[in-house]
Scaffold this motif. Structure first.
Motif, mmCIF file in Angstrom:
data_model
loop_
_atom_site.group_PDB
_atom_site.id
_atom_site.type_symbol
_atom_site.label_atom_id
_atom_site.label_comp_id
_atom_site.label_asym_id
_atom_site.label_seq_id
_atom_site.Cartn_x
_atom_site.Cartn_y
_atom_site.Cartn_z
ATOM 1 N N ALA A 65 0.784 -1.169 -0.081
ATOM 2 C CA ALA A 65 -0.027 -0.131 0.023
ATOM 3 C C ALA A 65 1.013 1.266 0.040
ATOM 4 O O ALA A 65 0.586 2.099 -0.607
ATOM 5 N N PHE A 66 1.925 1.100 0.598
ATOM 6 C CA PHE A 66 2.946 2.374 0.767
ATOM 7 C C PHE A 66 3.561 2.484 -0.546
ATOM 8 O O PHE A 66 3.814 3.592 -1.123
ATOM 9 N N ALA A 153 -7.191 2.051 3.764
ATOM 10 C CA ALA A 153 -6.288 3.295 3.934
ATOM 11 C C ALA A 153 -5.890 3.790 2.629
ATOM 12 O O ALA A 153 -6.026 4.865 2.334
ATOM 13 N N TYR A 154 -5.372 2.837 1.863
ATOM 14 C CA TYR A 154 -4.935 3.062 0.591
ATOM 15 C C TYR A 154 -6.011 3.809 -0.588
ATOM 16 O O TYR A 154 -5.818 4.644 -1.142
ATOM 17 N N PHE A 155 -7.059 2.935 -0.418
ATOM 18 C CA PHE A 155 -8.472 3.371 -1.121
ATOM 19 C C PHE A 155 -8.797 5.033 -0.716
ATOM 20 O O PHE A 155 -9.040 5.761 -1.749
ATOM 21 N N LEU A 217 -2.374 16.971 1.987
ATOM 22 C CA LEU A 217 -1.535 16.162 1.687
ATOM 23 C C LEU A 217 -0.951 15.303 3.023
ATOM 24 O O LEU A 217 -0.624 14.154 2.687
ATOM 25 N N GLU A 218 -0.433 16.013 4.007
ATOM 26 C CA GLU A 218 0.163 15.373 5.075
ATOM 27 C C GLU A 218 -0.877 14.235 5.506
ATOM 28 O O GLU A 218 -0.552 13.318 6.260
ATOM 29 N N SER A 219 -2.136 14.784 5.769
ATOM 30 C CA SER A 219 -3.078 14.022 6.367
ATOM 31 C C SER A 219 -3.484 12.658 5.421
ATOM 32 O O SER A 219 -3.690 11.571 5.982
ATOM 33 N N MET A 220 -3.487 12.780 4.444
ATOM 34 C CA MET A 220 -3.471 11.566 3.234
ATOM 35 C C MET A 220 -2.443 10.855 3.285
ATOM 36 O O MET A 220 -2.334 9.438 3.516
ATOM 37 N N SER A 221 -0.979 11.221 3.620
ATOM 38 C CA SER A 221 0.124 10.526 4.042
ATOM 39 C C SER A 221 0.193 10.029 5.189
ATOM 40 O O SER A 221 0.501 8.545 5.196
ATOM 41 N N ASN A 222 -0.468 10.382 6.112
ATOM 42 C CA ASN A 222 -0.542 9.811 7.300
ATOM 43 C C ASN A 222 -1.343 8.453 7.472
ATOM 44 O O ASN A 222 -1.249 7.777 8.578
ATOM 45 N N LEU A 223 -2.268 8.182 6.545
ATOM 46 C CA LEU A 223 -3.128 7.115 6.522
ATOM 47 C C LEU A 223 -2.352 6.063 6.269
ATOM 48 O O LEU A 223 -2.269 4.712 7.065
ATOM 49 N N TYR A 254 -9.478 8.753 13.663
ATOM 50 C CA TYR A 254 -9.097 10.253 13.567
ATOM 51 C C TYR A 254 -8.458 10.585 12.202
ATOM 52 O O TYR A 254 -8.621 11.676 11.621
ATOM 53 N N GLU A 255 -7.310 9.924 11.553
ATOM 54 C CA GLU A 255 -6.823 10.332 10.453
ATOM 55 C C GLU A 255 -7.804 9.952 9.105
ATOM 56 O O GLU A 255 -7.917 10.588 8.148
ATOM 57 N N VAL A 256 -8.566 8.811 9.203
ATOM 58 C CA VAL A 256 -9.751 8.660 8.207
ATOM 59 C C VAL A 256 -10.717 9.859 8.484
ATOM 60 O O VAL A 256 -10.960 10.226 7.228
ATOM 61 N N VAL A 257 -11.087 10.183 9.421
ATOM 62 C CA VAL A 257 -11.960 11.292 9.547
ATOM 63 C C VAL A 257 -11.490 12.591 8.802
ATOM 64 O O VAL A 257 -12.200 13.330 8.178
ATOM 65 N N ILE A 258 -10.339 12.661 8.996
ATOM 66 C CA ILE A 258 -9.425 14.096 8.693
ATOM 67 C C ILE A 258 -9.594 14.089 7.022
ATOM 68 O O ILE A 258 -9.751 15.153 6.417
ATOM 69 N N VAL A 259 -9.203 12.861 6.496
ATOM 70 C CA VAL A 259 -9.086 12.806 4.842
ATOM 71 C C VAL A 259 -10.513 12.795 4.464
ATOM 72 O O VAL A 259 -10.663 13.375 3.393
#
Length: 279
Positions: A65-66, A153-155, A217-223, A254-259
């Protein structure tokens, strides 16, 4: 919904550049398997990445995924171009004349984002599953299907990123400039991290640090965090050097919610632009 998707894929059908970029994207994902399974020879010593545990379940879901997420730029170019081409070829205006509402037009683009993300995710899942079944040392059912949150998370990462690209395509109207702004925004977020480091050093506060995870972009990267420090040989080397590479690799709610919030913002802003502009 099917009618809207059919309109979009009819346009993509005659877009040679989009087809080339999409095929290249899927070929590169497949190339992960080919490179990792190839045996390299260095000074008489044989070395194969697959033997280093990168395809062990459940680690493979995280690793692939990464790596695959780095290739999303190929599909991002497609998303930006199909949006910008609506202005260049004046098909947007024609669609509206033919009776398509602005809401339906945007829905067709967002559905395309969802479909691209879903197909890419399913493809990554299948490639990872096959690689894991071939190379993994652990093949118990419970182990194989643990760690699938990284695939989800990748999706979500693709949906968020492509929604941003769709918004830029509407905002700027030109593919090259929209992609340029995407790179510029990445630099802006990088400078924000630099400022955060300066604040820590100068004022001994992590206030700016707390804002960074909320940047788009940072929030997406953190997934999907980097997976390399999870590898056994890296952990062993770190322990011998007295270092600690332990990190929180989990996909947090919370990372999911931010994205999801950023995705909703980009879609809403795209619709607002379409409504306000004289097309």
């Amino acid at each position: 919904m099917l009618r809207l998707l059919n309109i979009e894929f009819q346009k993509l059908r005659y877009n040679k550049a989009a087809k080339v970029l999409t095929i290249t994207y899927f070929i590169l994902i497949t190339a992960i398997a080919l490179i990792a399974s190839y045996e390299f020879s260095f000074g008489g010593v044989n070395f194969r990445l697959a033997d280093q545990g990168i395809f062990n379940f459940p680690y493979i879901w995280h690793f692939n995924a990464f790596i695959a997420a780095w290739l999303k730029l190929f599909l991002a170019i497609v998303i930006v171009s199909i949006m910008a081409n609506e202005y260049t070829n004046r098909t947007l205006k024609q669609n509206l004349i033919d009776g398509l509402s602005k809401k339906e037009f945007l829905a067709s683009k967002f559905l395309t984002v969802i479909v691209f993300s879903l197909i890419s995710t399913i493809f990554l899942f299948l490639v990872s599953l096959v690689l894991g079944l071939i190379f993994s040392d652990y093949n118990e059912f419970s182990i194989i299907f643990s760690g699938l949150e990284f695939i989800f998370a990748y999706f979500l990462k693709l949906v968020g990123f492509f929604s941003f690209c769709m918004f830029l395509g509407i905002l700027i109207k030109r593919s090259a400039f929209a992609l340029g702004f995407l790179i510029f925004w990445q630099i802006i977020e990088g400078l924000f991290r630099l400022v955060s480091g300066l604040f820590k050093w100068k004022f001994e506060t992590d206030f700016v640090d707390k804002i960074i995870p909320f940047l788009p972009l940072e929030s997406m990267s953190n997934l999907v965090n980097e997976p390399f420090s999870r590898l056994n040989f890296i952990q062993s080397a770190a322990n011998q050097l007295g270092e600690n590479f332990q990190r929180d690799y989990a996909v947090h709610w919370y990372e999911v919610v931010i994205v999801l919030v950023w995705t909703a913002i980009f879609v809403r802003l795209s619709y607002w632009l379409l409504k306000k502009r004289d097309l």
